[in-house]
Write an enzyme that holds these catalytic residues in place. Structure first.
Site, PDB file in Angstrom:
ATOM      1  N   GLU A 220     -11.659  -5.776  -1.264  1.00 39.31           N
ATOM      2  CA  GLU A 220     -12.763  -6.126  -2.166  1.00 39.31           C
ATOM      3  C   GLU A 220     -12.437  -7.403  -2.943  1.00 39.31           C
ATOM      4  O   GLU A 220     -13.294  -8.259  -3.136  1.00 39.31           O
ATOM      5  CB  GLU A 220     -13.034  -4.952  -3.107  1.00 39.31           C
ATOM      6  CG  GLU A 220     -13.565  -3.743  -2.340  1.00 39.31           C
ATOM      7  CD  GLU A 220     -13.623  -2.470  -3.177  1.00 39.31           C
ATOM      8  OE1 GLU A 220     -12.578  -2.102  -3.768  1.00 39.31           O
ATOM      9  OE2 GLU A 220     -14.681  -1.848  -3.256  1.00 39.31           O
TER      10      GLU A 220
ATOM     11  N   GLY B 227      -9.364  -1.915  -2.754  1.00 38.56           N
ATOM     12  CA  GLY B 227      -9.600  -2.945  -3.761  1.00 38.56           C
ATOM     13  C   GLY B 227      -9.037  -4.300  -3.342  1.00 38.56           C
ATOM     14  O   GLY B 227      -9.527  -5.341  -3.791  1.00 38.56           O
TER      15      GLY B 227
ATOM     16  N   ALA C 165      -6.428  -0.548  -4.942  1.00 38.94           N
ATOM     17  CA  ALA C 165      -6.187  -0.211  -6.338  1.00 38.94           C
ATOM     18  C   ALA C 165      -4.975   0.704  -6.387  1.00 38.94           C
ATOM     19  O   ALA C 165      -4.622   1.336  -5.389  1.00 38.94           O
ATOM     20  CB  ALA C 165      -7.407   0.491  -6.919  1.00 38.94           C
TER      21      ALA C 165
ATOM     22  N   GLU D 198     -10.741   4.261   1.234  1.00 34.53           N
ATOM     23  CA  GLU D 198     -10.906   5.130   0.060  1.00 34.53           C
ATOM     24  C   GLU D 198     -11.325   6.543   0.440  1.00 34.53           C
ATOM     25  O   GLU D 198     -11.003   7.509  -0.240  1.00 34.53           O
ATOM     26  CB  GLU D 198     -11.948   4.530  -0.901  1.00 34.53           C
ATOM     27  CG  GLU D 198     -11.476   3.305  -1.670  1.00 34.53           C
ATOM     28  CD  GLU D 198     -11.731   1.996  -0.953  1.00 34.53           C
ATOM     29  OE1 GLU D 198     -11.942   1.994   0.274  1.00 34.53           O
ATOM     30  OE2 GLU D 198     -11.711   0.956  -1.639  1.00 34.53           O
TER      31      GLU D 198
HETATM   32  C1  HXC Z   1      -0.039   2.549  -5.285  1.00 36.78           C
HETATM   33  C2  HXC Z   1       0.937   2.010  -3.288  1.00 36.78           C
HETATM   34  C3  HXC Z   1      -0.317   1.713  -2.718  1.00 36.78           C
HETATM   35  C4  HXC Z   1      -1.459   1.837  -3.569  1.00 36.78           C
HETATM   36  C5  HXC Z   1       1.171   1.379  -1.215  1.00 36.78           C
HETATM   37  N1  HXC Z   1       1.822   1.791  -2.317  1.00 36.78           N
HETATM   38  N2  HXC Z   1      -0.136   1.330  -1.435  1.00 36.78           N
HETATM   39  N3  HXC Z   1       1.066   2.412  -4.559  1.00 36.78           N
HETATM   40  N4  HXC Z   1      -1.274   2.266  -4.837  1.00 36.78           N
HETATM   41  N5  HXC Z   1      -2.692   1.541  -3.168  1.00 36.78           N
HETATM   42  C6  HXC Z   1       3.257   1.989  -2.473  1.00 36.78           C
HETATM   43  C7  HXC Z   1       3.722   3.232  -1.747  1.00 36.78           C
HETATM   44  O1  HXC Z   1       3.481   4.386  -2.521  1.00 36.78           O
HETATM   45  C8  HXC Z   1       5.195   2.929  -1.583  1.00 36.78           C
HETATM   46  O2  HXC Z   1       5.866   3.170  -2.802  1.00 36.78           O
HETATM   47  C9  HXC Z   1       5.200   1.430  -1.359  1.00 36.78           C
HETATM   48  O3  HXC Z   1       3.963   0.934  -1.879  1.00 36.78           O
HETATM   49  C10 HXC Z   1       5.276   1.072   0.120  1.00 36.78           C
HETATM   50  O4  HXC Z   1       4.229   1.743   0.792  1.00 36.78           O
HETATM   51  P1  HXC Z   1       4.467   2.678   2.082  1.00 36.78           P
HETATM   52  O5  HXC Z   1       3.324   3.612   2.134  1.00 36.78           O
HETATM   53  O6  HXC Z   1       5.834   3.242   2.077  1.00 36.78           O
HETATM   54  O7  HXC Z   1       4.377   1.586   3.236  1.00 36.78           O
HETATM   55  P2  HXC Z   1       3.877   1.792   4.731  1.00 36.78           P
HETATM   56  O8  HXC Z   1       4.423   3.065   5.299  1.00 36.78           O
HETATM   57  O9  HXC Z   1       4.182   0.509   5.430  1.00 36.78           O
HETATM   58  O10 HXC Z   1       2.287   1.988   4.647  1.00 36.78           O
HETATM   59  C11 HXC Z   1       1.507   0.953   4.164  1.00 36.78           C
HETATM   60  C12 HXC Z   1       0.070   1.447   3.863  1.00 36.78           C
HETATM   61  C13 HXC Z   1       0.134   2.651   2.903  1.00 36.78           C
HETATM   62  C14 HXC Z   1      -0.640   1.851   5.169  1.00 36.78           C
HETATM   63  C15 HXC Z   1      -0.690   0.270   3.248  1.00 36.78           C
HETATM   64  O11 HXC Z   1       0.963   2.306   1.783  1.00 36.78           O
HETATM   65  C16 HXC Z   1      -1.187   3.084   2.367  1.00 36.78           C
HETATM   66  O12 HXC Z   1      -1.956   3.752   3.040  1.00 36.78           O
HETATM   67  N6  HXC Z   1      -1.446   2.726   1.090  1.00 36.78           N
HETATM   68  C17 HXC Z   1      -2.676   3.160   0.405  1.00 36.78           C
HETATM   69  C18 HXC Z   1      -3.866   2.398   0.917  1.00 36.78           C
HETATM   70  C19 HXC Z   1      -5.134   2.850   0.227  1.00 36.78           C
HETATM   71  O13 HXC Z   1      -5.497   4.031   0.281  1.00 36.78           O
HETATM   72  N7  HXC Z   1      -5.812   1.936  -0.414  1.00 36.78           N
HETATM   73  C20 HXC Z   1      -7.071   2.238  -1.158  1.00 36.78           C
HETATM   74  C21 HXC Z   1      -6.724   2.629  -2.576  1.00 36.78           C
HETATM   75  S1  HXC Z   1      -8.144   3.107  -3.460  1.00 36.78           S
HETATM   76  P3  HXC Z   1       7.108   4.208  -2.879  1.00 36.78           P
HETATM   77  O14 HXC Z   1       7.468   4.186  -4.324  1.00 36.78           O
HETATM   78  O15 HXC Z   1       6.601   5.510  -2.355  1.00 36.78           O
HETATM   79  O16 HXC Z   1       8.138   3.575  -1.977  1.00 36.78           O
HETATM   80  C22 HXC Z   1      -8.913   1.687  -3.877  1.00 36.78           C
HETATM   81  C23 HXC Z   1     -10.190   1.852  -4.664  1.00 36.78           C
HETATM   82  C24 HXC Z   1     -10.653   0.574  -5.256  1.00 36.78           C
HETATM   83  O17 HXC Z   1      -8.490   0.625  -3.576  1.00 36.78           O
HETATM   84  C25 HXC Z   1     -11.719   0.847  -6.264  1.00 36.78           C
HETATM   85  C26 HXC Z   1     -11.630  -0.053  -7.460  1.00 36.78           C
HETATM   86  C27 HXC Z   1     -12.672   0.248  -8.525  1.00 36.78           C
END
Ligand code: HXC
Length: 258
Positions: free
Chosen positions: A112, A109, A65, A132
């Site tokens: 999911e 997400g 998400a 998460e």
């Molecule tokens: C918003 C995101 C994002 C996310 C990546 N980006 N994941 N933006 N939401 N979930 C953005 C980064 O901010 C960045 O933007 C660009 O995408 C590239 O990501 P990087 O981090 O620079 O890439 P990398 O170093 O290769 O790392 C990849 C990654 C990391 C390991 C996937 O991005 C990461 O940990 N992302 C978050 C993963 C996460 O926590 N997912 C769960 C979310 S909570 P900029 O502008 O900075 O370049 C969830 C809850 C669901 O999903 C519940 C629903 C009800």
């Protein structure tokens, strides 16, 4: 219909939906989820479409998400808006088979969403996870429930508690994905697989989807009864007559979904 966060195409009875927010690794914001629901509703209504593929990019199916959207929100907003629930209902109500073709990050997400599809074909680059916990939240679109049913308590608990990623080989061993293919072959393989499903009776494919999904919702006894009733019902279909006639006549069946 034109979409901003998706690329949508239909070819040879296969609908393709590509998540397209490359700047955010296909993070799922409300617009994307809403558009995904609309695209799937269109595919559901279109007689041209017999199977659907949902995919992302080479780098990410979806990295979860959208954390930037969620960051300013508090309990009251999330609870009262709860946009995730209606949007995911739209995905779950699609009765046509949906394949998730996953390469790269498939997290939170995103994982999911992939699990809401009917099965997952993974590229060898795929990485699955429910990270998460690193954000101080838990999965909210079924991660704790679907992952546990699919891979069992021990692995699901470890994944959700540590946030570690599972690679494609481990995901295949754990039963999360149906197959792993080289990344360069992912879309060809997914299209071939969807194409094979599209050749079957769409009526029967729906029945398979309903029956297999029912196994997650009910007891074995009820599930077996549900299966038996659908099995009997299909004997009223033209496609059953065609399938069995084609077998006897040693030719390919021509299914019409009737
Ligand atoms: C918003 C995101 C994002 C996310 C990546 N980006 N994941 N933006 N939401 N979930 C953005 C980064 O901010 C960045 O933007 C660009 O995408 C590239 O990501 P990087 O981090 O620079 O890439 P990398 O170093 O290769 O790392 C990849 C990654 C990391 C390991 C996937 O991005 C990461 O940990 N992302 C978050 C993963 C996460 O926590 N997912 C769960 C979310 S909570 P900029 O502008 O900075 O370049 C969830 C809850 C669901 O999903 C519940 C629903 C009800």
């Amino acid at each position: 219909m034109a979409f901003e966060t998706l690329i949508v195409d239909v070819e040879d009875h296969v609908g393709l939906i590509r998540l397209n927010r490359p700047e955010a690794l296909n993070a799922l914001n409300f617009q994307l989820l809403e558009e995904l629901g609309e695209a799937l509703a269109e595919m559901e209504a279109s007689p041209r479409v017999r199977a659907v593929i949902v995919t992302g990019s080479e780098k990410a199916f979806a990295a979860g998400a959208d954390v930037k959207d969620m960051a300013p929100k508090g309990f009251v907003e999330m609870f009262t808006e709860d946009r995730f629930t209606p949007e995911t209902e739209a995905i779950l109500s699609c009765r046509k088979p949906i394949i998730a073709a996953v390469a790269g990050y498939c997290l939170g997400g995103g994982c999911e969403l992939a699990m809401m599809c009917d099965f997952i074909i993974a590229a060898d680059t795929a990485k699955f996870g429910q990270p998460e916990i690193n954000l101080g939240i838990i999965p909210g679109m079924g991660g704790t429930q679907r992952l546990t049913r699919v891979v069992g308590k021990s692995k699901a608990m470890e994944m959700c508690l540590t946030g570690r990623f599972m690679d494609a080989a481990e995901a295949e061993r754990a039963g999360l994905v149906s197959r792993v293919v080289p990344a360069r072959d992912l879309m060809r393989d997914a299209r071939e697989t969807a194409g094979k499903i599209a050749e079957k009776s769409p009526l029967t494919a729906r029945a398979v989807k309903e029956a297999v999904n029912r196994s997650y919702e009910t007891t074995l006894r009820e599930g077996l009864l549900f299966e038996r009733r659908l099995f009997h019902a299909l004997f009223a279909s033209e496609d059953k007559a065609e399938g069995m006639a084609a077998f006897a006549e040693k030719r390919s069946p021509q299914f019409r979904g009737r």
